[in-house]
Design a protein around this motif. Structure first.
Motif, PDB file in Angstrom:
ATOM      1  N   SER A  16       0.815  -1.215   0.000  1.00 44.76           N
ATOM      2  CA  SER A  16       0.000   0.000   0.000  1.00 44.76           C
ATOM      3  C   SER A  16       0.848   1.264   0.000  1.00 44.76           C
ATOM      4  O   SER A  16       0.320   2.369  -0.126  1.00 44.76           O
ATOM      5  CB  SER A  16      -0.950   0.004   1.200  1.00 44.76           C
ATOM      6  N   LEU A  17       2.176   1.101   0.117  1.00 45.40           N
ATOM      7  CA  LEU A  17       3.090   2.237   0.005  1.00 45.40           C
ATOM      8  C   LEU A  17       3.473   2.534  -1.444  1.00 45.40           C
ATOM      9  O   LEU A  17       4.232   3.483  -1.696  1.00 45.40           O
ATOM     10  CB  LEU A  17       4.361   1.982   0.823  1.00 45.40           C
ATOM     11  N   ASP A  18       2.960   1.759  -2.388  1.00 49.66           N
ATOM     12  CA  ASP A  18       3.293   1.999  -3.797  1.00 49.66           C
ATOM     13  C   ASP A  18       3.040   3.444  -4.233  1.00 49.66           C
ATOM     14  O   ASP A  18       3.892   4.034  -4.906  1.00 49.66           O
ATOM     15  CB  ASP A  18       2.519   1.036  -4.697  1.00 49.66           C
ATOM     16  N   PRO A  19       1.887   4.047  -3.881  1.00 51.31           N
ATOM     17  CA  PRO A  19       1.680   5.439  -4.293  1.00 51.31           C
ATOM     18  C   PRO A  19       2.729   6.392  -3.717  1.00 51.31           C
ATOM     19  O   PRO A  19       3.096   7.375  -4.356  1.00 51.31           O
ATOM     20  CB  PRO A  19       0.285   5.763  -3.758  1.00 51.31           C
ATOM     21  N   MET A  20       3.210   6.070  -2.536  1.00 48.82           N
ATOM     22  CA  MET A  20       4.246   6.905  -1.931  1.00 48.82           C
ATOM     23  C   MET A  20       5.550   6.800  -2.717  1.00 48.82           C
ATOM     24  O   MET A  20       6.225   7.806  -2.962  1.00 48.82           O
ATOM     25  CB  MET A  20       4.469   6.471  -0.481  1.00 48.82           C
ATOM     26  N   LEU A  21       5.913   5.592  -3.134  1.00 46.57           N
ATOM     27  CA  LEU A  21       7.124   5.430  -3.934  1.00 46.57           C
ATOM     28  C   LEU A  21       6.995   6.144  -5.275  1.00 46.57           C
ATOM     29  O   LEU A  21       7.968   6.722  -5.777  1.00 46.57           O
ATOM     30  CB  LEU A  21       7.443   3.954  -4.136  1.00 46.57           C
ATOM     31  N   GLU A  22       5.787   6.113  -5.856  1.00 44.09           N
ATOM     32  CA  GLU A  22       5.573   6.846  -7.108  1.00 44.09           C
ATOM     33  C   GLU A  22       5.727   8.345  -6.874  1.00 44.09           C
ATOM     34  O   GLU A  22       6.300   9.058  -7.712  1.00 44.09           O
ATOM     35  CB  GLU A  22       4.181   6.535  -7.659  1.00 44.09           C
ATOM     36  N   ARG A  23       5.201   8.838  -5.752  1.00 39.60           N
ATOM     37  CA  ARG A  23       5.335  10.263  -5.437  1.00 39.60           C
ATOM     38  C   ARG A  23       6.808  10.638  -5.247  1.00 39.60           C
ATOM     39  O   ARG A  23       7.245  11.710  -5.678  1.00 39.60           O
ATOM     40  CB  ARG A  23       4.547  10.590  -4.159  1.00 39.60           C
ATOM     41  N   ILE A  24       7.595   9.771  -4.622  1.00 40.97           N
ATOM     42  CA  ILE A  24       9.017  10.040  -4.396  1.00 40.97           C
ATOM     43  C   ILE A  24       9.772  10.078  -5.719  1.00 40.97           C
ATOM     44  O   ILE A  24      10.617  10.944  -5.947  1.00 40.97           O
ATOM     45  CB  ILE A  24       9.607   8.993  -3.441  1.00 40.97           C
ATOM     46  N   GLY A  25       9.461   9.138  -6.608  1.00 43.26           N
ATOM     47  CA  GLY A  25      10.094   9.135  -7.919  1.00 43.26           C
ATOM     48  C   GLY A  25      11.602   9.191  -7.825  1.00 43.26           C
ATOM     49  O   GLY A  25      12.236   8.389  -7.155  1.00 43.26           O
ATOM     50  N   GLY A  26      12.210  10.182  -8.479  1.00 46.51           N
ATOM     51  CA  GLY A  26      13.661  10.310  -8.476  1.00 46.51           C
ATOM     52  C   GLY A  26      14.192  11.274  -7.452  1.00 46.51           C
ATOM     53  O   GLY A  26      15.371  11.674  -7.537  1.00 46.51           O
ATOM     54  N   ALA A  27      13.399  11.669  -6.462  1.00 49.68           N
ATOM     55  CA  ALA A  27      13.857  12.626  -5.447  1.00 49.68           C
ATOM     56  C   ALA A  27      15.109  12.110  -4.740  1.00 49.68           C
ATOM     57  O   ALA A  27      15.216  10.924  -4.421  1.00 49.68           O
ATOM     58  CB  ALA A  27      12.751  12.887  -4.431  1.00 49.68           C
ATOM     59  N   ARG A  28      16.023  13.008  -4.475  1.00 44.75           N
ATOM     60  CA  ARG A  28      17.283  12.622  -3.830  1.00 44.75           C
ATOM     61  C   ARG A  28      17.166  12.566  -2.316  1.00 44.75           C
ATOM     62  O   ARG A  28      17.864  11.808  -1.667  1.00 44.75           O
ATOM     63  CB  ARG A  28      18.385  13.616  -4.210  1.00 44.75           C
ATOM     64  N   PHE A  29      16.278  13.386  -1.742  1.00 43.52           N
ATOM     65  CA  PHE A  29      16.135  13.464  -0.285  1.00 43.52           C
ATOM     66  C   PHE A  29      14.696  13.157   0.098  1.00 43.52           C
ATOM     67  O   PHE A  29      13.762  13.810  -0.378  1.00 43.52           O
ATOM     68  CB  PHE A  29      16.510  14.856   0.224  1.00 43.52           C
ATOM     69  N   VAL A  30      14.530  12.164   0.965  1.00 40.43           N
ATOM     70  CA  VAL A  30      13.214  11.816   1.500  1.00 40.43           C
ATOM     71  C   VAL A  30      13.316  11.892   3.015  1.00 40.43           C
ATOM     72  O   VAL A  30      14.056  11.119   3.640  1.00 40.43           O
ATOM     73  CB  VAL A  30      12.771  10.413   1.061  1.00 40.43           C
ATOM     74  N   ALA A  31      12.611  12.836   3.621  1.00 42.28           N
ATOM     75  CA  ALA A  31      12.624  13.002   5.075  1.00 42.28           C
ATOM     76  C   ALA A  31      11.300  12.504   5.637  1.00 42.28           C
ATOM     77  O   ALA A  31      10.235  12.949   5.209  1.00 42.28           O
ATOM     78  CB  ALA A  31      12.844  14.465   5.436  1.00 42.28           C
ATOM     79  N   ILE A  32      11.387  11.570   6.576  1.00 40.95           N
ATOM     80  CA  ILE A  32      10.201  10.913   7.133  1.00 40.95           C
ATOM     81  C   ILE A  32      10.137  11.225   8.619  1.00 40.95           C
ATOM     82  O   ILE A  32      11.065  10.925   9.368  1.00 40.95           O
ATOM     83  CB  ILE A  32      10.251   9.390   6.911  1.00 40.95           C
ATOM     84  N   GLY A  33       9.039  11.815   9.052  1.00 37.67           N
ATOM     85  CA  GLY A  33       8.931  12.285  10.419  1.00 37.67           C
ATOM     86  C   GLY A  33       8.363  11.261  11.385  1.00 37.67           C
ATOM     87  O   GLY A  33       8.302  10.051  11.114  1.00 37.67           O
ATOM     88  N   GLU A  34       7.946  11.779  12.523  1.00 36.69           N
ATOM     89  CA  GLU A  34       7.258  11.029  13.567  1.00 36.69           C
ATOM     90  C   GLU A  34       6.575  12.063  14.445  1.00 36.69           C
ATOM     91  O   GLU A  34       7.125  13.146  14.664  1.00 36.69           O
ATOM     92  CB  GLU A  34       8.239  10.177  14.391  1.00 36.69           C
ATOM     93  N   ALA A  35       5.384  11.767  14.911  1.00 39.87           N
ATOM     94  CA  ALA A  35       4.656  12.717  15.753  1.00 39.87           C
ATOM     95  C   ALA A  35       5.045  12.594  17.216  1.00 39.87           C
ATOM     96  O   ALA A  35       4.630  13.403  18.038  1.00 39.87           O
ATOM     97  CB  ALA A  35       3.151  12.512  15.595  1.00 39.87           C
ATOM     98  N   SER A  36       5.830  11.586  17.552  1.00 38.93           N
ATOM     99  CA  SER A  36       6.400  11.442  18.889  1.00 38.93           C
ATOM    100  C   SER A  36       7.708  10.689  18.747  1.00 38.93           C
ATOM    101  O   SER A  36       7.989  10.077  17.709  1.00 38.93           O
ATOM    102  CB  SER A  36       5.454  10.675  19.823  1.00 38.93           C
ATOM    103  N   HIS A  37       8.509  10.708  19.801  1.00 36.58           N
ATOM    104  CA  HIS A  37       9.749   9.939  19.829  1.00 36.58           C
ATOM    105  C   HIS A  37       9.544   8.573  20.488  1.00 36.58           C
ATOM    106  O   HIS A  37      10.542   7.907  20.790  1.00 36.58           O
ATOM    107  CB  HIS A  37      10.833  10.696  20.589  1.00 36.58           C
TER     108      HIS A  37
END
Length: 451
Positions: A26-47
């Motif tokens: 189900s992450l396929d659309p996310m990978l399509e959105r990322i495409g050839g981007a060099r930097f992908v920053a993934i957050g978190e709402a808590s530690h």
């Protein structure tokens, strides 16, 4: 920027925008959105939330295995993460099990990285890497600024082994810091009386280490001698950043935060340059660092962050920022700075927040949203035109210090300006730390809730 009320059409729009999260595919659309981007920053709402860590690790596995991403850079200390890097890349003499390395993480809050979810990812990364040539193994690095003492000792040790004639520069810095007994707060307070503090000694050492590393060719960080010089120079950068951070901390205001986030962005730039022009990076940090500050009230307070700096510096390379949120559940955190962590309740998100809206609108327990349409990050000029994604709504953030009665800090946010993607988990559970108890040693942050 103030949060607005929710509208009936918001719920319909949320349901139309939502993509169910049910598993890795189900992450396929996310990978399509990322495409050839060099930097992908993934957050978190808590530690301290397992769901954020697990989904972030799942996306990162796919980026490394399927898209050839070169390294992961996290909101952690350079010396600790360098040890994990050597382990997961199979460097000679490094432990074979990442658990041994993670259990050695000793700075509070240890659970941020020494937990079962990070351990599972690190074990996968080591297995993946050992099936690849040494020059094509994905690394794991720390971006943060807090390891003043460990980084100083690492520089001193490196010079003793490789350039004994230059040890005096590191010893001068060490002697300057010695009166403070390893307590950065004591050093910070002292700079009120002696504003320069140890700045001169630190700058001299940094100039030396930069010159030593200048001849290091771009390549892969596989533990060879070139990387040793790069790592030593980075420890000197941490020392300089930390010294400045603690001087700014006692003055108050946003500059200490900005010193820290600029240091993390600069470290990411150095890692990308070291790995070469075709390298690609995944960043793991809190939403408050990942989400573009210009789409929040942080900008009005004079604060910048890593997500904003990435977009400003690397728009041509491609930057994708992803955030997380949840409605309710549990989290591991501490009641005050340095305390022993415990599992705490996360109460239902307050009315009018992003999390409240998504809880009301969605039948699914988890959903992915692809955001943004090229509008400016703040998005306020067209506050009514872009629907729920384009209006400022409260967005919850929980740090390493948490008051269950308060429910977290709410940051007014234009979601489609702050992130390119957002992952909502309706109910979440706390991380499981590897250390059974005990707070570990720590260095205090300027931001009161511990982001």
């Amino acid at each position: 920027m103030t949060a607005t009320g929710l509208r009936t059409e918001d719920e319909r729009a949320v349901r139309a925008d939502a993509l169910p999260l049910t598993g890795p595919a189900s992450l396929d659309p996310m990978l399509e959105r990322i495409g050839g981007a060099r930097f992908v920053a993934i957050g978190e709402a808590s530690h301290g939330t397992s769901g954020f860590y697990r989904w972030r690790a799942e996306l990162t596995r796919r980026l490394i295995a399927e898209r050839g991403f070169s390294f992961v850079a996290v909101e952690g200390d350079w010396p600790d993460c360098a040890a994990l890097h050597h382990c997961v890349t199979g460097a000679p003499g490094a432990p074979a099990d990442p658990a041994e390395v993670l259990l050695s993480f000793d700075r509070w809050p240890r659970w941020m990285w020494a937990n079962t979810d990070v351990l599972g990812f690190a074990r996968w990364l080591r297995t993946h890497n050992l099936g690849r040539p040494p020059g094509r193994r994905a690394g794991f690095f720390g971006l943060d600024v807090y390891s003043l003492w460990d980084s100083l000792h690492a520089v001193l040790g490196h010079l003793r082994r490789h350039d004994p004639g230059s040890v005096r520069h590191a010893r001068a810095a060490e002697r300057c810091f010695e009166p403070y007994g390893g307590d950065p707060q004591a050093y910070a307070r002292a700079t009120r009386l002696v504003p320069g503090g140890c700045e001169q000694e630190v700058v001299s050492l940094l100039a030396l280490m930069r010159n030593r590393a200048a001849g290091t060719a771009a390549g892969t960080a596989d533990g060879d001698g070139g990387f040793a010089d790069f790592a030593a120079r980075q420890n000197a950068e941490v020392l300089a950043g930390a010294e400045r951070y603690y001087r700014e901390m006692v003055r108050g205001g946003p500059e200490a935060w900005n010193v820290r986030d600029r240091h993390m962005a600069d470290t990411l730039d150095r890692l990308a340059a070291y790995h070469g022009p075709d390298s690609r990076a995944v960043v793991w940090e809190h939403n408050t660092h990942v989400g573009d500050a210009r789409a929040t009230d942080m900008a009005r307070a004079g604060m910048v962050n890593v997500g904003q700096l990435l977009r400003e510096r690397h728009a041509a390379d491609g930057v994708v920022l992803a955030g997380f949120g949840s409605y309710e559940g549990t989290v591991i955190a501490a009641g005050s700075w340095g305390d022993t962590p415990r599992v705490m309740r996360v109460p239902p998100a307050r009315e009018g927040s992003v999390e409240y809206l998504l809880h009301r609108a969605l039948p699914e327990p988890a959903a992915l949203f692809l955001l943004g349409d090229g509008a400016p990050p703040g998005g306020e000029d067209g506050a009514g035109a872009g629907g729920w994604q384009r209006r400022p709504l409260d967005h919850r953030a929980i740090g390493v210090v948490h008051d269950p009665g308060g429910g977290g800090v709410y940051v007014p946010t234009v979601l489609a300006g702050r992130y390119d993607a957002f992952l909502h988990l309706d109910h979440t559970e706390a991380l499981t730390p590897l250390h059974p108890d005990g707070p570990g040693r720590g260095e205090e942050e300027t931001y009161p809730t511990g982001f």
